[in-house]
Design a protein around this motif. Sequence first.
Motif, PDB file in Angstrom:
ATOM      1  N   ALA A  32     -22.566   2.757 -74.846  1.00 22.75           N
ATOM      2  CA  ALA A  32     -23.375   1.567 -75.003  1.00 22.75           C
ATOM      3  C   ALA A  32     -24.864   1.940 -75.135  1.00 22.75           C
TER       4      ALA A  32
ATOM      5  N   PHE B 148     -21.893  -4.158 -68.688  1.00 15.64           N
ATOM      6  CA  PHE B 148     -20.850  -3.353 -69.454  1.00 15.64           C
ATOM      7  C   PHE B 148     -19.644  -2.638 -68.421  1.00 15.64           C
TER       8      PHE B 148
ATOM      9  N   ASP C 147     -25.270  -6.398 -81.170  1.00 16.52           N
ATOM     10  CA  ASP C 147     -24.902  -6.851 -79.873  1.00 16.52           C
ATOM     11  C   ASP C 147     -24.912  -8.926 -80.207  1.00 16.52           C
TER      12      ASP C 147
ATOM     13  N   TYR D 135     -21.937   0.901 -79.402  1.00 17.29           N
ATOM     14  CA  TYR D 135     -22.593  -0.352 -79.431  1.00 17.29           C
ATOM     15  C   TYR D 135     -23.941  -0.466 -78.742  1.00 17.29           C
TER      16      TYR D 135
ATOM     17  N   LEU E 125     -16.108   3.978 -70.889  1.00 22.83           N
ATOM     18  CA  LEU E 125     -17.580   3.745 -71.119  1.00 22.83           C
ATOM     19  C   LEU E 125     -18.364   4.765 -70.903  1.00 22.83           C
TER      20      LEU E 125
ATOM     21  N   ARG F 117     -14.430  -7.054 -76.186  1.00 27.14           N
ATOM     22  CA  ARG F 117     -13.352  -6.729 -75.344  1.00 27.14           C
ATOM     23  C   ARG F 117     -12.336  -7.201 -75.776  1.00 27.14           C
TER      24      ARG F 117
ATOM     25  N   LEU G 153     -20.104  -9.341 -75.932  1.00 28.04           N
ATOM     26  CA  LEU G 153     -19.333  -8.455 -75.373  1.00 28.04           C
ATOM     27  C   LEU G 153     -17.823  -8.789 -74.858  1.00 28.04           C
TER      28      LEU G 153
ATOM     29  N   TYR H 200     -27.893  -5.438 -67.694  1.00 31.75           N
ATOM     30  CA  TYR H 200     -27.162  -5.069 -68.764  1.00 31.75           C
ATOM     31  C   TYR H 200     -26.129  -3.922 -68.520  1.00 31.75           C
TER      32      TYR H 200
ATOM     33  N   LEU I  99     -22.699   5.035 -70.654  1.00 28.58           N
ATOM     34  CA  LEU I  99     -23.909   4.359 -70.857  1.00 28.58           C
ATOM     35  C   LEU I  99     -24.993   5.401 -71.386  1.00 28.58           C
TER      36      LEU I  99
END
Length: 271
Positions: A49, A62, A106, A8, A71, A37, A33, A58, A73
């Motif tokens: 992400a 997340f 996004d 993403y 997740l 989900r 976002l 940001y 990042l």
Amino acid sequence: MRDIAIAYRLYPGVSKIPVVHATDKFQLSQLALESFRRALGGLNFKIWALLDGCPPEYPDLFRRVFTQDELELVDVASAGNLKTFSMQIDLLTQQTEAELVYFAEDDYFYFPDALVEMVNFVQENSDVDFVTPYDHPDSYFTSSRYEHHEVRPFGKRHWRTASSTCLTFLTRRSTLIATEHMMRSYSRGNMDCSLWLALTQKEGLFNPRVHAADTIRLKIWVKTWLWGWRNLLFSRGYKLWSPMPTLSTHLESTGLSPLVDWPEEFAAIEE
């Protein structure tokens, strides 16, 4: 193994004119976002992400939406659209979390369980190579409406073959690896539309009613051959499918998917 692996990518600037939160990219990103989900429902997933020059709020967003196990990042120092798409390809071809992979941008709004329906459609239909969640307005209002489509009922909706989409889509990791060279042409200067035409079109490229309708369409046709001649001549054609009615929409004000009362949908979310 997980059900799906997701890359993403998010950029903190506002491009074009969004239909909601037109001057506030963070609010737009949060809306998109959170809907994404909900679209994942009960799927077992891993999401990377790619944060392209994003300030601290940001990654915090997340972390609020996803668990630590779900997740990862990836901080990107203002790489831009072309490079981050290539990074998505890197991530999704190299990961071993899932066979199904998803490219996400996004600025899309999703209906609940949208990705669940897409995953089911791919798993139950062996001839599905790519799936977009987005029923494009182009299919109704431009020369694309003259294309020949296959339509299939499945689940809660009908699914139609499409010739092209944007860069938000679902596929198998094996299919992504097989089409990687063509996919990466976007990061080298190709257009998304001509990229897809090189993958999905064979005989369809010889329909003048579609491809000679105006100068823009003719330019896309030329770029399809310039960038995709090898695929068009020597590779098999791939099937890209889109849902009717839509499972998602691009949030650009001029690109909303048809057949949905979007002001009513957004008002309900805001309330």
